[in-house]
Design a protein around this motif. Sequence first.
Motif, PDB file in Angstrom:
ATOM      1  N   ASN A  44       0.828  -1.209   0.000  1.00 29.82           N
ATOM      2  CA  ASN A  44       0.000   0.000   0.000  1.00 29.82           C
ATOM      3  C   ASN A  44       0.862   1.257   0.000  1.00 29.82           C
ATOM      4  OD1 ASN A  44      -2.591  -0.948  -0.197  1.00 29.82           O
ATOM      5  ND2 ASN A  44      -2.871  -1.166   2.021  1.00 29.82           N
ATOM      6  N   SER A  45       1.943   1.237   0.738  1.00 28.90           N
ATOM      7  CA  SER A  45       2.805   2.419   0.799  1.00 28.90           C
ATOM      8  C   SER A  45       3.419   2.723  -0.563  1.00 28.90           C
ATOM      9  CB  SER A  45       3.907   2.207   1.833  1.00 28.90           C
ATOM     10  OG  SER A  45       4.675   1.049   1.517  1.00 28.90           O
ATOM     11  N   GLU A  46       3.782   1.680  -1.306  1.00 29.88           N
ATOM     12  CA  GLU A  46       4.351   1.909  -2.631  1.00 29.88           C
ATOM     13  C   GLU A  46       3.281   2.380  -3.612  1.00 29.88           C
ATOM     14  OE1 GLU A  46       7.030  -0.394  -6.067  1.00 29.88           O
ATOM     15  OE2 GLU A  46       6.473  -1.409  -4.191  1.00 29.88           O
ATOM     16  N   THR A 235     -16.508  -4.307  -2.728  1.00 30.03           N
ATOM     17  CA  THR A 235     -17.052  -2.966  -2.526  1.00 30.03           C
ATOM     18  C   THR A 235     -17.122  -2.592  -1.043  1.00 30.03           C
ATOM     19  OG1 THR A 235     -19.323  -3.817  -2.500  1.00 30.03           O
ATOM     20  CG2 THR A 235     -18.424  -3.131  -4.629  1.00 30.03           C
ATOM     21  N   ARG A 236     -16.709  -3.513  -0.167  1.00 36.32           N
ATOM     22  CA  ARG A 236     -16.766  -3.251   1.275  1.00 36.32           C
ATOM     23  C   ARG A 236     -15.391  -3.444   1.903  1.00 36.32           C
ATOM     24  NH1 ARG A 236     -22.066  -7.162   2.048  1.00 36.32           N
ATOM     25  NH2 ARG A 236     -23.536  -5.889   0.869  1.00 36.32           N
ATOM     26  N   THR A 237     -14.377  -2.843   1.307  1.00 36.48           N
ATOM     27  CA  THR A 237     -12.997  -3.038   1.763  1.00 36.48           C
ATOM     28  C   THR A 237     -12.457  -1.845   2.546  1.00 36.48           C
ATOM     29  OG1 THR A 237     -12.194  -2.196  -0.366  1.00 36.48           O
ATOM     30  CG2 THR A 237     -12.449  -4.586  -0.145  1.00 36.48           C
ATOM     31  N   VAL A 243      -8.558   2.278   2.546  1.00 38.89           N
ATOM     32  CA  VAL A 243      -8.730   1.240   1.545  1.00 38.89           C
ATOM     33  C   VAL A 243      -7.436   0.453   1.391  1.00 38.89           C
ATOM     34  CG1 VAL A 243      -9.291   0.754  -0.862  1.00 38.89           C
ATOM     35  CG2 VAL A 243     -10.433   2.640   0.319  1.00 38.89           C
ATOM     36  N   ASP A 244      -7.536  -0.873   1.433  1.00 38.10           N
ATOM     37  CA  ASP A 244      -6.373  -1.731   1.203  1.00 38.10           C
ATOM     38  C   ASP A 244      -6.243  -1.945  -0.300  1.00 38.10           C
ATOM     39  OD1 ASP A 244      -4.321  -3.537   1.287  1.00 38.10           O
ATOM     40  OD2 ASP A 244      -5.157  -4.714   2.939  1.00 38.10           O
ATOM     41  N   TRP A 245      -5.516  -1.037  -0.960  1.00 41.58           N
ATOM     42  CA  TRP A 245      -5.470  -1.029  -2.419  1.00 41.58           C
ATOM     43  C   TRP A 245      -4.807  -2.286  -2.980  1.00 41.58           C
ATOM     44  CZ3 TRP A 245      -8.509   2.375  -4.507  1.00 41.58           C
ATOM     45  CH2 TRP A 245      -8.767   3.580  -3.848  1.00 41.58           C
ATOM     46  N   GLY A 246      -3.783  -2.777  -2.338  1.00 43.39           N
ATOM     47  CA  GLY A 246      -3.085  -3.951  -2.839  1.00 43.39           C
ATOM     48  C   GLY A 246      -3.964  -5.186  -2.837  1.00 43.39           C
TER      49      GLY A 246
END
Length: 279
Positions: A44-46, A235-237, A243-246
């Motif tokens: 996520n940080s990247e 849709t519920r993350t 948000v946990d994009w990875g």
Amino acid sequence: MTMTGSRTRSRRFRPSGSLIVMGLYLLFLMLPIYWLLNMSLKTNSEILGAFSLWPRNFTLENYETILTDPSWYMGYVNSIIYVVMNTVLSLAVALPAAYAFSRYSFMGDKHLFFWLLTNRMAPPAVFALPFFQLYSSIGLFDTHIAVALAHTLFNVPLAVWILEGFMRGVPKEIDETAYIDGYSFPTFFVKIFTPLIASGIGVAAFFSFMFSWVELLLSRTLTSVDAKPIAATMTRTVGASGVDWGVLAAAGVLTIVPGALVIYFVRNYIAKGFALGRV
């Protein structure tokens, strides 16, 4: 002589306008998929940090989270269960209906056929509330069969329309010859008629599968926990940390895989359907 040969070769390997357009289209088509795969292999940080065309800190933790967390992988299991149920139900209903439309003429047949197609024209949002109230009252809410039955309302008309076109292309003399030879209707339909329309069945199964796999509104409205599909899970993350994009990107990549596999296995049927002008 050498200059003439080099000119001929340069003309021969000069890309045409259609080739350039096709290359740009494929690049435009594959870019979002590549970027989704790229995000799924980052932390996520990247992802939220500096722009990069490929992962600098390669990681598979996002996929590990999905494959080990029941709240994630059960979404795929639930989706596959009701999608397969829906595809089987849609074909089981559409096959005899399409045969009747292709072989018999009766009062109001054209109007009935058009009415079936109008159900497919309506958006799923129109039926979300009636289905929710009906299934809640009879105890089908949050079950796989609830979503499968709701999706048949849209898939059966499309399957009937596709199959009717293929069946109409089969001569009626085959039916009469089979009856003269002593075949019962079920035996004739399964052993003789069905193989003749195998391409149509493959095309109808493909469209039924894809609609049910990507549909979100009904599947999200009619489920809560036990039968919640992966589309609703994605849709519920949003959590306390955002948000946990990875993980979301990894889930998107895994969601594409079943559809890609189905397209691979029925690609010949789809191509034949387009060639016959029935898709």
